[in-house]
Design an enzyme around this catalytic site. Structure first.
Site, PDB file in Angstrom:
ATOM      1  N   ASP A 510       0.846  -1.193   0.000  1.00  0.00           N
ATOM      2  CA  ASP A 510       0.000   0.000   0.000  1.00  0.00           C
ATOM      3  C   ASP A 510       0.887   1.250   0.000  1.00  0.00           C
ATOM      4  O   ASP A 510       2.112   1.156   0.163  1.00  0.00           O
ATOM      5  CB  ASP A 510      -0.878  -0.042   1.257  1.00  0.00           C
ATOM      6  CG  ASP A 510      -1.990   0.993   1.246  1.00  0.00           C
ATOM      7  OD1 ASP A 510      -2.260   1.579   0.172  1.00  0.00           O
ATOM      8  OD2 ASP A 510      -2.589   1.209   2.309  1.00  0.00           O
ATOM      9  N   GLU A 513       2.682   5.093  -4.006  1.00  0.00           N
ATOM     10  CA  GLU A 513       2.726   6.032  -5.133  1.00  0.00           C
ATOM     11  C   GLU A 513       4.087   6.731  -5.279  1.00  0.00           C
ATOM     12  O   GLU A 513       4.394   7.096  -6.425  1.00  0.00           O
ATOM     13  CB  GLU A 513       1.595   7.070  -4.986  1.00  0.00           C
ATOM     14  CG  GLU A 513       0.199   6.494  -5.118  1.00  0.00           C
ATOM     15  CD  GLU A 513      -0.227   5.658  -3.912  1.00  0.00           C
ATOM     16  OE1 GLU A 513      -0.965   4.691  -4.113  1.00  0.00           O
ATOM     17  OE2 GLU A 513       0.191   5.979  -2.783  1.00  0.00           O
ATOM     18  N   ASP A 608      -9.167   3.277  -1.892  1.00  0.00           N
ATOM     19  CA  ASP A 608      -9.990   3.576  -0.716  1.00  0.00           C
ATOM     20  C   ASP A 608     -11.351   4.151  -1.114  1.00  0.00           C
ATOM     21  O   ASP A 608     -11.610   5.355  -0.985  1.00  0.00           O
ATOM     22  CB  ASP A 608      -9.239   4.558   0.192  1.00  0.00           C
ATOM     23  CG  ASP A 608      -7.991   3.936   0.784  1.00  0.00           C
ATOM     24  OD1 ASP A 608      -7.908   2.703   0.798  1.00  0.00           O
ATOM     25  OD2 ASP A 608      -7.099   4.687   1.211  1.00  0.00           O
ATOM     26  N   HIS A 666     -13.269  -5.231   2.527  1.00  0.00           N
ATOM     27  CA  HIS A 666     -12.326  -4.467   3.366  1.00  0.00           C
ATOM     28  C   HIS A 666     -13.035  -3.249   3.950  1.00  0.00           C
ATOM     29  O   HIS A 666     -13.822  -2.596   3.269  1.00  0.00           O
ATOM     30  CB  HIS A 666     -11.118  -4.041   2.530  1.00  0.00           C
ATOM     31  CG  HIS A 666     -10.081  -3.275   3.288  1.00  0.00           C
ATOM     32  ND1 HIS A 666      -9.714  -3.587   4.585  1.00  0.00           N
ATOM     33  CD2 HIS A 666      -9.318  -2.212   2.938  1.00  0.00           C
ATOM     34  CE1 HIS A 666      -8.777  -2.737   4.988  1.00  0.00           C
ATOM     35  NE2 HIS A 666      -8.521  -1.890   4.006  1.00  0.00           N
TER      36      HIS A 666
END
Length: 926
Positions: A510, A513, A608, A666
């Site tokens: 995660d 970026e 998300d 999730h």
């Protein structure tokens, strides 16, 4: 300054090239009129008079009340290519004219909306000239020269043009600095050894100004025409435009929106960014590839191999402009001619996706905020108690000590090793999260990952040569430099240390970026050309360092300015490699940030999202786009990550999510539980049933992944891939197919008991009952009670299914049920790939079974084309044949009579076959 011109005069034989490759050396030429003056001078005169009247009526128009030059009035609004794309600038006539461009003011649009550019290129704007063109073994090499500087600093005067006719359906065009090396993406691409013999495309050039004209031979369709606007190639601003043959364009990720892009002055930015999926924002991944449907149903694709910050401007001409701020212009064009073939050809360049372990295709559960390993364990036990399928249990960052990688909270997660042992005993698997930000504030000698990374020099550095310090979950952090091979070894060693305590099965990477809670670093970013380039694409935050590290940060391979969009790819590569070395089995990695070729190393989840109906709807174009990008293992957070879900939304989302290639529920911190076991008996049962349906289809799904790995087929597939000549399918993104043959039509709205979906022409069978639906290619209303998901099987297909269990391990031991969906000609075909589900390179090593199923003239045959011992462990138990027009009098299995049942809806069932998958057999009905 010449207007656009094109080579037409025949050249001496020594300078000729055959039609396929197509441009002789430019010693003679003829006029090439501006492409928009379609029907000649009459159209131009009408345009001129109409636009002149319009301009004179504008109270606040440009040109100080004077009429713009005729050359500017000749350019229709839809064909105005933006000469002043800078955001946050009010473009004035003075600014525009300083660039030598046309200025015609247009009405202002609502906040945030783009419209017709006020400042645009005139037809005679200076560009490059093609000075020479010579044959090479693979194609051509040319020299481009710019005689007048453009308006960005460090214009490159001379460019090298390389053209390679790589295959009959693939063309490679590369433009770079003729004198000095430039950064190029460190991606392994195929090197061809000989020129294509019979390309299905023809290529021509305009020489002054330089332009590429690419056509499809069979139809004459112009796929690329880059003469529509000038080529600009400065050190930090590269721009090339083209006309498009239609408005049906897909790809160019990662963005939230419909599958089909709007060409209504729409700019798509590619710069990896941590932000909740939101329309018009640049999101986690960068994929500079588009697929376009042409009139008549052909398709082609274009890939720009460039990793710098980039934007792609779409306009209604239809036209497209690539703008990037570094690297080179390295284009691959794929001619298809159908969309499936385009994606296969694209993956021949970037690499085919890895074969996932079978358990990766099971159902996964996660949340941020379990709070402890015991609470995590309670969720697993509840799922088992209700016999709801589950293969993977995950933990978010709360398992760590102070959110630091490779640590364990010894208080709240003390029982985690025991939980993982219990999961393994039940045939289940454990996955944990990792972030690339390494805590930098622990006392020296107390946190090996940072101490050792610092000692070996493995972090991103500032321009001053010190580790760049940002802030992520653990506080101040340094960022691992995955462009450095030594970092891969350090990453492996850290994972080995943790695996000794917690033997995880997969990894979730995660924040890659990379994400940063600061802009740039704790010290900001230095002045300079990387952090403050001459042009910044339309990135969220208006700065390359917004919520990430400084673009000037130093990495092993290059500066972060060049490598930012590759960060997730490089981490995924290191992570997959480490998993292989630690476990000796197929790696399972899910990454948030991705770049072309990443399907070789990881899957992707869509980030998300929110617990809203809109987010559920947008997940379909999201997963279909990643199918185009060569990352088939993709899904969204089922039931939504942030916000609070509802029972109805979560039920419907679980039905849809059961058909994401990667299926994971999730949830975020401080929200109520949303795992299936947390709901009412009715909702829980509906979720369980659809997950069991998924598990029953695992043999089919696994075979689709094999085909993706072997030849680049898509798994989840837009309808137009299978029905490219049916224009009604080109805009559909509320349904999708698994492979060629399973149509999924989910409910995407609250409070309804039915759903309307498009059913392409032909016969389709209800997956559950076998009842047929004959469609002429139309929208049909389908009953959809809360517990029901509409699934239909396409005629002519055979689906291998299996009696479902609560894990993939249990399911794989159960008998197979083959579902035959007869075509109108009473034929059908299907296949099954079978191996041990986890070993490395089973296909490449021959450790697999491959079985083909076929029906013709009332005879079903199972033919084993390749066998392994794994196939001896499973039996074919049942054959269900949909669409048998009349009751059989008898059924013969390998010539021996067999009991059967026949239903009024024309379904023939033959049970208790007991045939080993490793042995071929035939079944006939008379």
């Amino acid at each position: 300054m010449k207007s656009y011109q094109k080579l037409t005069t025949p050249q001496p034989a020594a300078c000729r090239v055959e039609e396929e490759g197509a441009a002789p050396m430019p010693s003679g030429h003829g006029k090439l009129a501006p492409w928009w003056v379609g029907s000649g001078l009459l159209v131009a005169a009408v345009l001129l008079s109409t636009v002149t009247v319009w301009v004179l009526r504008q109270v606040s128009g440009g040109w100080l009340g004077a009429t713009p030059p005729p050359k500017c009035l000749l350019v229709p609004e839809s064909h105005r290519f933006d000469c002043y794309p800078e955001r946050r600038v009010v473009v004035t006539q003075e600014l525009c004219e300083s660039r030598g461009c046309c200025f015609i003011q247009s009405p202002l649009l609502a906040e945030g909306k783009q419209g017709v550019p006020w400042c645009f290129y005139p037809p005679d704007f200076p560009s490059y000239t093609l000075e020479s063109l010579n044959q090479t073994a693979l194609g051509m090499v040319g020299l481009l020269v710019r005689r007048e500087k453009a308006y960005y600093p460090r214009d490159i005067e001379k460019l090298r043009l390389d053209v390679e006719f790589e295959t009959d359906t693939r063309l490679h065009i590369k433009i770079t600095d003729a004198a000095n090396p430039r950064y190029e993406v460190p991606l392994d691409v195929p090197r061809v050894m000989k020129r294509a013999e019979s390309p299905i495309y023809s290529l021509n050039f305009s020489w002054d100004p330089f332009g590429v004209l690419l056509q499809r031979k069979t139809t004459g369709t112009v796929l690329l025409n880059t003469t529509v606007a000038p080529l600009i190639f400065a050190d930090q601003f590269l721009q090339i435009s083209t006309s498009l043959p239609s408005k049906f364009l897909y790809g160019l990720g990662e963005h939230r929106g419909s599958l089909l892009h709007s060409l209504d002055w729409n700019t798509l930015t590619l710069w990896a960014r941590d932000v909740s999926p939101t329309e018009s924002f640049n999101l986690y991944s960068a994929h500079p590839f588009y697929l376009l449907m042409e009139e008549g149903g052909n398709a082609h694709g274009v890939f720009l191999l460039n990793s710098n910050a980039m934007e792609v401007a779409l306009q209604p001409a239809p036209g497209l402009t690539w703008r990037t701020i570094g690297g080179v212009l390295d284009f691959y064009i794929f001619l298809g001619p159908d969309p499936n073939m385009v994606i296969q050809q694209y993956q021949q360049v970037i690499g085919f996706p890895a074969m996932p372990p079978i358990w990766a295709l099971g159902f996964h559960l996660c949340r941020w905020g379990y709070g402890s390993s015991n609470e995590t364990w309670q969720t697993v036990r509840a799922m088992r108690n209700y016999q709801i399928p589950q293969d993977g249990q995950w933990n978010d960052i709360d398992y760590m000590d102070g959110y630091r990688d490779f640590t364990l909270d010894s208080q709240k997660f003390a029982s985690l090793p025991s939980l993982v042992e219990d999961l393994h005993k039940h045939g289940q698997h454990y996955v944990m999260i990792l972030d690339p930000g390494i805590s930098s504030t622990s006392p020296h000698g107390s946190y090996w990952p940072f101490d050792e990374g610092l000692r070996r020099g493995l972090f991103l550095n500032t321009t001053q040569g010190q580790p760049l310090i940002g802030q992520v979950w653990p506080g101040f952090t340094a960022f691992a430099d995955f462009s450095n091979p030594d970092t891969h070894q350090w990453w492996l060693e850290n994972l080995q240390h943790f695996y000794a305590h917690v033997p995880f099965d997969g990894l979730w990477i995660d924040m890659n970026e990379p994400s940063n809670f600061m802009d740039g670093s704790e010290d900001g970013c230095p002045p300079g050309e990387f952090d403050n380039p001459p042009y910044t694409p339309a990135v969220l935050g208006d700065s390359l360092s917004a919520k990430t590290v400084c673009a000037s940060a130093k990495q092993k391979v290059s500066v972060h300015y060049n490598l930012h969009n590759l960060y997730g790819l490089m981490e995924a590569k290191a992570t997959a490699s480490a998993l292989i070395k630690i476990r000796g089995k197929r790696p399972f990695v899910i990454s948030r940030s991705t770049f072309p070729s990443q399907g070789r190393y990881s899957g992707h989840w869509l980030g998300d999202n929110r617990s809203q109906w809109k987010d559920m709807s947008y997940s379909i174009p999201g997963l279909l786009s990643f199918s185009l990008f060569g990352i088939p293992l993709v899904g969204a957070d089922i039931c939504g990550f942030s916000g609070s879900t509802s029972e109805e939304l979560c039920t419907r989302w679980t039905q849809l999510g059961a058909f994401y290639p990667f299926a994971r529920n999730h949830n975020t911190l401080n929200e109520k539980a949303q795992d299936p076991a947390a709901f009412s008996p009715a909702a829980r049962t509906a979720m369980k049933d659809v997950l069991l349906t998924r598990y029953s289809l695992l043999p089919f799904l696994y075979t689709l992944f094999h085909r993706a790995h072997l030849q680049g087929d898509t798994v989840a597939r837009p309808l137009f891939f299978e029905f490219p000549r049916d224009v009604a399918t080109w805009e559909l993104d509320r349904q999708f197919l698994w492979g060629q043959s399973l149509l999924v039509t989910p409910v995407l709205e609250p409070g309804v008991g039915s759903v309307t979906g498009y059913v392409p022409q032909g016969t389709w069978y209800d997956f559950y009952t076998g009842s047929s639906v004959n469609s002429s290619g139309e929208m049909l209303k389908m009953s959809a009670a809360l517990e029901h998901l509409n699934l239909h099987i396409r005629e002519g297909s055979i689906l291998p299914t299996q009696k479902p269990g609560t894990t993939t391990e249990v399911t794989r031991r159960n008998p197979l049920r083959l579902i035959v969906a007869l075509s109108s000609h009473a034929t059908a075909w299907g296949d099954l790939f079978w191996d041990d589900g986890e070993s490395l390179d089973t296909f490449e090593k021959g450790n697999y079974s491959y079985v083909v199923f076929n029906v013709t003239q009332n005879i079903f045959t199972s033919t084993v084309l390749h066998a392994s011992t794994e196939a001896t462990k499973v039996t074919v138990g049942t054959l269900s044949i949909f669409g048998v027009q009349k009751p059989p009098s008898k059924v013969l299995l390998n010539g021996q009579e067999k009991p059967f049942s026949y239903l009024d809806n024309q379904v023939l069932n033959v049970s208790d076959l007991g045939m080993s998958l490793s042995q071929g057999f035939s079944l006939q009905w008379l």
